[in-house]
Design an enzyme around this catalytic site. Structure first.
Site, PDB file in Angstrom:
ATOM      1  N   HIS A  93       0.624  -1.321  -0.254  1.00 26.70           N
ATOM      2  CA  HIS A  93      -0.057  -0.140  -0.124  1.00 26.70           C
ATOM      3  C   HIS A  93       1.144   1.294   0.151  1.00 26.70           C
ATOM      4  CE1 HIS A  93       0.551  -0.752   4.032  1.00 26.70           C
ATOM      5  NE2 HIS A  93       0.786   0.423   4.480  1.00 26.70           N
ATOM      6  N   HIS A  99       1.623   3.658   2.205  1.00 22.10           N
ATOM      7  CA  HIS A  99       2.077   4.316   3.180  1.00 22.10           C
ATOM      8  C   HIS A  99       3.913   4.157   2.803  1.00 22.10           C
ATOM      9  CE1 HIS A  99      -1.173   4.431   6.180  1.00 22.10           C
ATOM     10  NE2 HIS A  99      -1.097   5.014   4.997  1.00 22.10           N
ATOM     11  N   ASP A 151       6.233   3.752   5.334  1.00 21.79           N
ATOM     12  CA  ASP A 151       6.855   3.069   5.498  1.00 21.79           C
ATOM     13  C   ASP A 151       6.646   1.875   4.616  1.00 21.79           C
ATOM     14  OD1 ASP A 151       4.540   2.806   6.323  1.00 21.79           O
ATOM     15  OD2 ASP A 151       4.944   1.332   8.919  1.00 21.79           O
ATOM     16  N   HIS A 152       5.996   2.277   3.515  1.00 16.35           N
ATOM     17  CA  HIS A 152       6.207   0.661   2.564  1.00 16.35           C
ATOM     18  C   HIS A 152       6.481   0.960   1.133  1.00 16.35           C
ATOM     19  CE1 HIS A 152       3.681  -1.966   5.582  1.00 16.35           C
ATOM     20  NE2 HIS A 152       3.536  -1.108   6.157  1.00 16.35           N
ATOM     21  N   ASP A 206      -0.088  -4.104   5.620  1.00 21.37           N
ATOM     22  CA  ASP A 206      -1.047  -3.851   6.772  1.00 21.37           C
ATOM     23  C   ASP A 206      -2.141  -4.101   6.808  1.00 21.37           C
ATOM     24  OD1 ASP A 206       1.186  -2.935   7.945  1.00 21.37           O
ATOM     25  OD2 ASP A 206       0.887  -0.744   7.765  1.00 21.37           O
ATOM     26  N   GLU A 235       1.746  -9.057   9.643  1.00 18.61           N
ATOM     27  CA  GLU A 235       1.801  -7.732  10.347  1.00 18.61           C
ATOM     28  C   GLU A 235       1.997  -8.270  11.827  1.00 18.61           C
ATOM     29  OE1 GLU A 235      -0.020  -4.650  11.397  1.00 18.61           O
ATOM     30  OE2 GLU A 235      -1.690  -5.031  10.237  1.00 18.61           O
ATOM     31  N   HIS A 290       6.907  -6.302  11.369  1.00 24.17           N
ATOM     32  CA  HIS A 290       5.752  -4.854  11.362  1.00 24.17           C
ATOM     33  C   HIS A 290       5.483  -4.991  12.621  1.00 24.17           C
ATOM     34  CE1 HIS A 290       3.869  -2.026  10.834  1.00 24.17           C
ATOM     35  NE2 HIS A 290       4.242  -1.346   9.720  1.00 24.17           N
TER      36      HIS A 290
END
Lengths: 600, 952
Positions: free
Chosen positions: A68, A70, A72-73, A178, A203, A414
């Site tokens: 996705h 975000h 941090d991804h 996530d 996660e 995660h």
């Protein structure tokens, strides 16, 4: 034994910088390519040199999958593809592909323009990187190459978030990214079918939390806002541009609609506006209610929520404003906060977590006097509220997903090590599957026991099934045939056909065995005795006495001759083909026990 | 061969030569399978008479054996099934043939279709056990087929026809009396999910037919809950539910431990588990079934609402618990601080059970589900369980209150209704009340009204609660003035339920002051009326309250008691004898004075039969006026009063018509003067239809009187026509028709005739032989005299009588802004109306739109547009599409509601099952004397519209 290897480059016993290397049946896949919010040095990006020291990444990796948008991804993606160098395919869902570059550009701007960093990726690099992206639909099976295929499942969390199944032959892995198992105002719940993967990489952000129902929180939130607005106060809600902001917008919008309220709601322009545009387009990715009602009205076409202008902050009367950023550390939200903080009728609602050191954190921990830049002291009289709206699965949700997918192994990423430990223990205890939680750079190897598909000729199948009873799905079935392994494929054919194909003549293999029996009588009498005995014992088989003095049991031949030296001993010659090995050996052992005297 | 064809042709000629013979010829002509298929398809479109079915079947069978193409055979097989369904045809004769066809069939599809046909035959011959046994045997034989379709059908057949009564089956055919349950149970593990589903369904079918399923199936069914396929799981959930109802008290072991629990508890736990299934179909199914498992032990039941929260492995309290605590510590409505929900004690990691065994939190999950279907069924289940368990009701309250904020209106509405249903068992805490009241601002009228209903029957614990409710209701009133009636009604109940809580609030509410006189509030203010309604209703059972009233309050009471008598109860006020109603406490409620009055006045009318005409007329007129006024005052008697008033009105009209001079004048002279008589006849007819169809619970005793009145009106009509038309020709038909009607009246109400001594029809029937033979002019003469001589029938009253009423709320008809639209296009007009005491509104209520040019449009609202908020009440919310050619200026159209009736509604209501044989069967002829019509039953509302010419 075939194995699946998993090495987290980031997000191993940690939150942030998600990047997991997976090698499955000779294919190498990188799952997510994120940055770490906590670092500003080299540690913010995964260490790609781990993958290969001097070769090109493209040669080593078969594909990259982004779950996705975000950061941090996906934050390290342009760095990885353009600066380190990767030309292979990158897979993500359509909404992610649309929104990802906006966030990357925003991130780049903050790092380069505000913090003045050099040697960072450029706008052009983001564009080039996005050109390598292949967009996928939900539940669409994408063939990366001949053997490797991937498939996306809905994950909730944010718009376009997906879980991916990676499959090579019969081995498969599901990576969740996530996800959220409880639906919210704009997104549905994550769902995966009973795909029984060899490994589930999930996660575990909330590994040790079980959350309260969402409704109480929503109701509290709405009540707070409503009360303040009714009293004529102003409400400030600092949010990040994407994700929760939209959820809260929908929440307020529907509430305004329902309650017929008139106070204006504003959201800060810029990112949110752009993002709302995408939310409007990707209606299929939202929850049931929005999907069903968009024909009448697209829920993201807000009636009550308008774009914010700086001048509005001074308007009299009640209003609700969504402003970025979410932690009140800079920008518009802070400006508005300073204007409104002095009035006790006003309220600020923090919908998420605040990092230490930010204004948000300070006011949440109860500080009432803030020192602003220029030695100004700001007295906070407005009400401060905290509402947690988080979109990760809690411990129960994680367990629920595991139950849905029925994996053979689970691997946690995660999350914090201590929390993972607890969840790991629970998973092992309740599902009886092994669970792993590698740290960054640590490789976990999982041995699999894949089933190997074999082509079977229809004729053989029909013949074999005709023998037994109705096939039973739950029980293995014994079949006779010849397995031909040729050109990387397996085929099960009847022996005759195999011989024909291979151009071989049929050979017969016979076992012959001599059994000595003490019997003084004549040969044919002995034969008769043996015949009667066998006939009595082997009721289910056809036992025949042939005119030439031999006995056949099915296809097994028994002949009796007198021993050349000792006439009292008769030699029974038992001969059978290898197909009848079972019956043959049984028969010999039977005869070896001797023939009972009584049966003459 | 030739001979055989001849034979069959001959046989057919006896029955219905053309049809089957044609089919035969067609099929013989067919050169290719495709042709044959076409013929068969064409044939299937036409119905076949009962007599010729057998012949057709023979022909089809003959071709069946000859046919090589599987698709044609398939069609034939399906036709056989259809044919055996023909009403009136007994398929006994074709059983053997149908079974024989199975023998040599190779195609699986055809086999499956043939089995389907057998199923149809079997269901038609359920009384014949030997046929059933044979069919079941056939099915058992084919259970080993390799195709899932065939196995599917076999199981279905066994399920529908398998022997249910064990004893009988053994007698009939002992060797075949295999245990059907066992046979079906063996297929629970079939390799094909469709067959597994069919097996479970067959088992359920057996259960429905009355076979007691064995408990042994339970463990098998439990395994099926983990099946990969949703339809299997869904069916398995049903099966488990059935077993749990059959053997609630048996004991089953818990697999992983040595403990044992009741089967119903175990099943409850398992079904609860399915509430978090991956497929929403299963979730809906599971949530629904939970509601009907009332034998489950309370321990398990309460677990369903339990969800242990934790944060970082420390125990956390739920928001509900916190709210409760705040409330009990008296600290309610303090602002929330960050960390208010901070986790408390550490949790022992070993003790946390994440995938809980059994029922834990099932409803918590169900109510939070993504699909609203699941949420609705969870709410329904909660409702059913809470109704049977007060302690559970108390516990689920918090969750229900939470559902008031669901995003889907249906769910909100459902939860409000649910709450109302369980409100006897609960008392709302103040914080809960607060949340409930917040919903009063909802913009949906449905929701608000449902909430008012809920408040009507809610128990509130404190006086603050009452105050809060009143304040919120008044807020609601200012925001949505149309809710007035509903709010008043709600306050009426609120007041009468909590007199002691209202008492301390009275001075504040009336803003009285011990020393100063306060200004007199405005009597027309709806909010003030609302407050008064609350207080007066509380005062009814609280005699000390009136002491707190100020002077104007008493005056207002007198006014309201008269104008809003349904909302304000009679009070015994000290020193106000004039105002207080003369109810002496000794009189019991059902000897209501108004009811007495009603009966007395009727008595008076019925007794005075032989007064002079003038006197009768006056008496009737007075009584009618009295009754009408009574109906306005006493809402519970309104139906009765109106009903009798209408009847008396009819009588009055009849008398007046007969009194007219026209009867004394020679026929040709008064062509114009007959207006009154014929108008009266017409009006009486109309009124009788109203009486018959607009009132609920009209019994046959009344119907006969009404019909009698109608008959009289028709007689009057006949006489008037006879007098005014020249020539005898048209009279012949009319007379005959009238006599027919008399005849049918006699047939319909033969049992009631003895009660009608001396009435018109009684006399008429005596004269019947004469009437039939005499000429029209004679008949008319006889009729006239009988009509004059006949006595007035006493109309008995039923216990309860309600008049169907309708009230159009929207459009209000007050708008001055015309609704503009382009001519030729349509505009949607929202219509919102309340209907009371309408039976089957979906079938009878229509909307009529009258355009200024006299054009009328009749609209049938969709069944889904009707809601049922309470017993006897309906709500119609629909859209009416208007269109017209261009007008030069805006004009008003009228919208009204009509009640459609059909005079033989008893016949119409027994729906004639549509022939499944084919659709083209022409509609049944309208039953001979069914008179259809409509009664307007709402005030017309004017809507201002303006169709503009289209711009080019």
């Amino acid at each position: 034994m075939p194995e699946i290897k998993v090495t987290p480059l980031g997000a191993g016993q940690d939150v942030g910088r998600s990047c997991i290397l997976l090698s499955i049946a000779g294919k190498n896949v990188m799952l997510d390519c994120g940055m770490h919010m906590g670092y500003n040095d080299d540690r913010r990006f995964p260490d790609f040199s781990y993958i290969t020291q001097n070769g090109r990444l493209t040669d080593f990796l078969d594909c990259v999958i982004i779950s996705h948008f975000h950061l941090d991804h996906c934050g390290a993606l342009p760095y990885f593809s353009e600066m380190v160098g990767y030309d292979g395919p990158i897979y993500m869902t359509h909404p992610t592909k649309a929104i990802c570059p906006i966030l990357l550009e925003d991130y780049r701007k903050i790092t380069v323009d505000k913090k003045g960093e050099t040697n960072f990726f450029t706008s052009q690099m983001i564009k080039d990187c996005m050109k390598k992206v292949v967009a996928v639909h939900l539940h669409q099976t994408v063939q990366v190459d001949e053997e490797l295929e991937i498939k996306a499942y809905y994950a909730g969390h944010v718009l376009g978030a997906a879980m991916f199944q990676i499959k090579v032959g019969c081995e498969s892995v599901v990576y969740t990214g996530d996800y959220n198992m409880t639906p919210d105002r704009h997104l549905g719940a994550a769902w995966v079918d009973k795909c029984r993967p060899d490994l589930l990489i999930t996660e575990s952000t909330y590994a040790t939390t079980i959350r309260d129902s969402k409704r109480c929180r929503e109701r509290d939130f709405l009540k707070k806002v409503h009360e303040t607005v009714e009293k004529g106060g102003k409400v400030l809600i600092p949010v990040f541009a994407l994700g929760r902001a939209q959820e809260l917008c929908i929440l307020l919008e529907t509430f305004w609609e329902r309650m017929n309220l008139k106070a204006p709601i504003y959201f800060s322009t810029g990112l949110t506006e752009k993002a709302n545009h995408y939310y409007k387009l990707f209606i299929t990715w939202t929850n049931q209610k929005i999907r069903k009602t968009f024909v009448q009205r697209n829920m993201f076409e807000f009636k009550h929520i308008k774009a914010f202008d700086r001048a509005f902050a001074d308007n009299p009367g009640p209003m609700v404003v969504f402003a970025t950023p979410g932690m009140l550390h800079a920008g518009q939200s802070l400006q508005i906060f300073r204007k409104w903080a002095g009035n006790e009728k006003n309220m600020v609602i923090m919908p998420g977590y605040c990092v230490q050191g930010t204004v948000g954190h300070k006011i949440l921990s109860g500080q009432r006097k803030l020192e602003m830049e220029g030695r100004q002291i700001l007295e906070v009289k407005m009400q401060v509220e905290y509402m947690s709206f988080s979109a990760h699965a809690d411990a129960k949700g994680i367990m629920q997903l595991i139950r849905q997918a029925e994996p053979r192994n689970v691997l946690l990423v995660h999350g914090e090590a201590k929390k993972m430990e607890f969840l790991k223990q629970k998973i092992e205890q309740e599902f009886h599957v092994s669970c792993y939680m590698p740290a960054n750079g640590e490789t976990t190897t999982i041995f699999t026991n894949p089933s190997i598909p074999v082509d079977i000729s229809l004729g053989l199948l029909k013949r074999e099934t005709a023998i037994g009873l109705l096939p039973d799905a739950k029980k293995p079935k014994l079949m006779h045939g010849t397995l031909i392994m040729k050109d990387n494929s397996f085929r099960l054919v009847s022996p005759e056909q195999a011989l024909k194909e291979l151009g071989l003549a049929e050979h017969q293999l016979r076992f012959t065995c001599r059994v000595h029996i003490q019997d003084p009588r004549k040969e044919h009498e002995t034969v008769l005795r043996v015949y009667n005995h066998l006939k009595g014992v082997l009721k289910d088989y056809s036992v025949q006495h042939l005119p030439d003095g031999s006995i056949t049991v099915e296809s097994i031949l028994i002949q009796a001759t007198a021993h050349s030296e000792d006439q009292g001993t008769k030699v029974l010659l038992v001969s059978w083909t290898y197909q009848d090995e079972e019956l043959g050996s049984y028969l010999t052992s039977l005869l070896k026990k001797g023939v009972p005297q009584g049966t003459a | 061969q030739q001979q055989h064809e001849d034979l069959s042709a001959k046989k057919l000629r006896l029955t219905k030569p053309s049809k089957s013979a044609a089919l035969h010829v067609d099929l013989c002509k067919a050169t290719s399978p495709a042709d044959a298929l076409q013929y068969l398809l064409q044939f299937a479109r036409k119905p076949v008479e009962v007599e010729s079915v057998e012949g057709v079947v023979r022909i089809l069978l003959e071709h069946y054996y000859k046919e090589n193409d599987a698709s044609v055979r398939l069609k034939i097989a399906s036709l056989l099934g259809l044919l055996s369904k023909t009403a009136g045809f007994s398929p006994d004769c074709i059983v053997d043939d149908a079974i024989n066809t199975l023998q040599n069939e190779k195609s699986h599809q055809v086999l499956a279709q043939l089995l389907d046909t057998l199923l149809v035959i079997g269901t038609k011959l359920t009384e014949n056990p030997s046929v059933r046994m044979r069919l079941v045997e056939v099915a058992c034989k084919h259970l080993t087929d390799s195709s899932h379709g065939v196995r599917n059908k076999c199981l279905q057949l066994i399920g529908c026809l398998g022997p249910v009564e064990k004893g009988v089956a053994k007698e009939v055919e002992s060797q075949a009396a295999k245990d059907v349950q066992k046979i079906i149970g063996d297929h629970f593990n079939d390799q094909d999910p469709r067959v597994r589903t069919a097996a479970i369904k067959a088992m359920l079918q057996l259960h429905e037919r009355g076979l007691k399923l064995q408990q042994a199936i339970y463990s098998q069914a439990c395994k099926l809950l983990a099946d990969d396929y949703e339809q299997v799981r869904s069916a398995a959930v049903q099966l488990i539910w059935v077993l749990s109802q059959l053997y609630p008290e048996s004991i089953v072991p818990i697999p992983s431990s040595n403990e044992e629990i009741r089967l119903v508890d175990d099943a409850f736990g398992k079904i609860c588990h399915m509430v978090s299934d991956g497929s929403w179909v299963v979730r809906v199914q599971a949530a629904k079934l939970l509601g009907s498992m009332q034998q489950v032990s309370s321990h398990f039941l309460e677990q369903t609402l339990d969800k242990k929260l934790m944060s970082d492995l420390r125990r956390k309290r739920t928001a509900h618990e916190r709210a409760k605590e705040l409330y009990s510590s008296g600290e309610f409505s303090s602002g929330r601080k960050w960390g208010d929900d901070a986790p408390k004690e550490e949790i022992d990691t070993g003790a946390v059970n994440l995938i809980e065994s059994g029922a834990c939190g099932a409803f918590v999950h169900g109510l939070e589900d993504e699909m609203y279907e699941v949420r609705i069924s969870a709410v329904e289940a909660l409702c059913m369980l809470a109704q049977s368990s007060p302690s559970f009701a108390e516990k689920c309250l918090d969750f229900l209150v939470d559902m008031f904020n669901d995003e889907i209106e249906e769910v909100r509405l459902q939860s409000i209704h649910t709450m109302r249903k369980i409100s006897n068992n609960i008392t709302l805490r103040e914080d809960q009340l607060d949340t409930v009241l917040a919903v009063l601002e909802d913009s949906s009228r449905d929701i608000r009204e449902a909430l008012h209903e809920l408040l009507c029957c809610t128990n509130v614990s404190t006086k603050e609660g009452i105050h809060l409710a009143l304040v919120e209701l008044l807020k609601n009133l200012t925001k949505y003035p149309t809710d007035r009636e509903s709010i008043w009604k709600c306050l009426k109940f609120l007041g009468s339920r909590h007199p002691t809580l209202v008492l301390p609030l009275v001075p504040e509410l009336l803003s009285t002051h011990p020393f100063f006189d306060t200004p007199e509030p405005d009597m027309d203010d709806p909010a003030y009326i609302a407050v008064l309604v609350l207080i007066f209703n509380a005062a009814k059972s609280c005699p000390t309250m009136p002491a707190l009233f100020s002077d104007h309050t008493f005056r207002h009471y007198a006014y309201l008691r008269d104008s809003l008598s349904h909302l304000v109860p009679p009070l015994r006020l000290p020193g106000r004898k004039l105002v207080s109603s003369p109810v002496s406490p000794s009189i019991t409620p059902h000897e209501d004075p108004s009811q007495q009055f009603l009966h007395q006045s009727l008595e008076r009318v019925y007794n005075l039969q032989h007064l002079d005409p003038q006197g009768i007329q006056e008496l009737l007129e007075f009584t009618i006026r009295d009754l009408q006024r009574l109906g306005e005052l006493q809402s519970e008697l309104a139906g009765m009063a109106d009903f009798t008033a209408t009847y008396l009105q009819c009588q009055l009209l009849l008398i007046k018509a007969l009194q007219e001079k026209l009867w004394n004048v020679a026929a040709p002279l008064y062509l114009k003067q007959n207006a009154l008589a014929s108008a009266a006849a017409k009006q009486i007819l109309e009124e009788t239809y109203k009486m018959e169809f607009m009132y609920s619970s009209v019994e046959s005793r009344q119907v006969v009187i009404i019909h009698h009145m109608r008959l009289q009106a028709k007689a009057l009509q006949l006489i008037v026509t006879a007098r005014t038309t020249r020539g005898v020709e048209p009279l012949f038909g009319m007379c005959e028709k009238f006599l027919q009607e008399v005849d049918s009246f006699q047939r319909c109400f033969i049992s009631e005739l003895p009660h009608m001594q001396g009435s018109f029809v009684d006399k008429l029937l005596d004269l019947m032989p004469r009437l039939v033979t005499s000429k029209p002019s004679e008949v008319v003469k006889i009729l006239q005299t009988t009509l004059r001589q006949s006595t007035f029938l006493h109309l008995p009253l039923p216990e309860q009588l309600h008049r169907a009423t309708a009230n159009i709320i929207e459009p209000t008809g007050e708008s001055d802004n015309p609704l503009r639209f382009t001519s030729g296009l349509v505009v949607a007009l929202d219509v919102d109306a309340t209907l009371e005491h309408v039976q089957d509104p979906q079938g009878t209520v229509k909307v009529q739109v009258l355009y200024p040019d006299g054009q009328a449009q009749l609209i049938h609202p969709k069944p889904a547009d009707f809601r049922n908020p309470g017993p006897g009440r309906h709500r119609l919310i629909t859209q009416v599409y208007l269109s017209h050619t261009a007008w030069t200026e805006p004009c008003q159209i009228e919208v009204r509601l009509l009640l459609a009736y059909n005079s033989n509604r008893s016949k119409a209501s027994a729906k004639i099952p549509k022939s499944s044989w084919n659709e083209s069967l022409e509609a049944l002829p309208q039953s001979e004397n069914g008179i259809e019509g409509t009664i307007p039953f709402s005030k017309p509302v004017k809507v201002y519209i303006m169709p503009k010419p289209a711009r080019r």
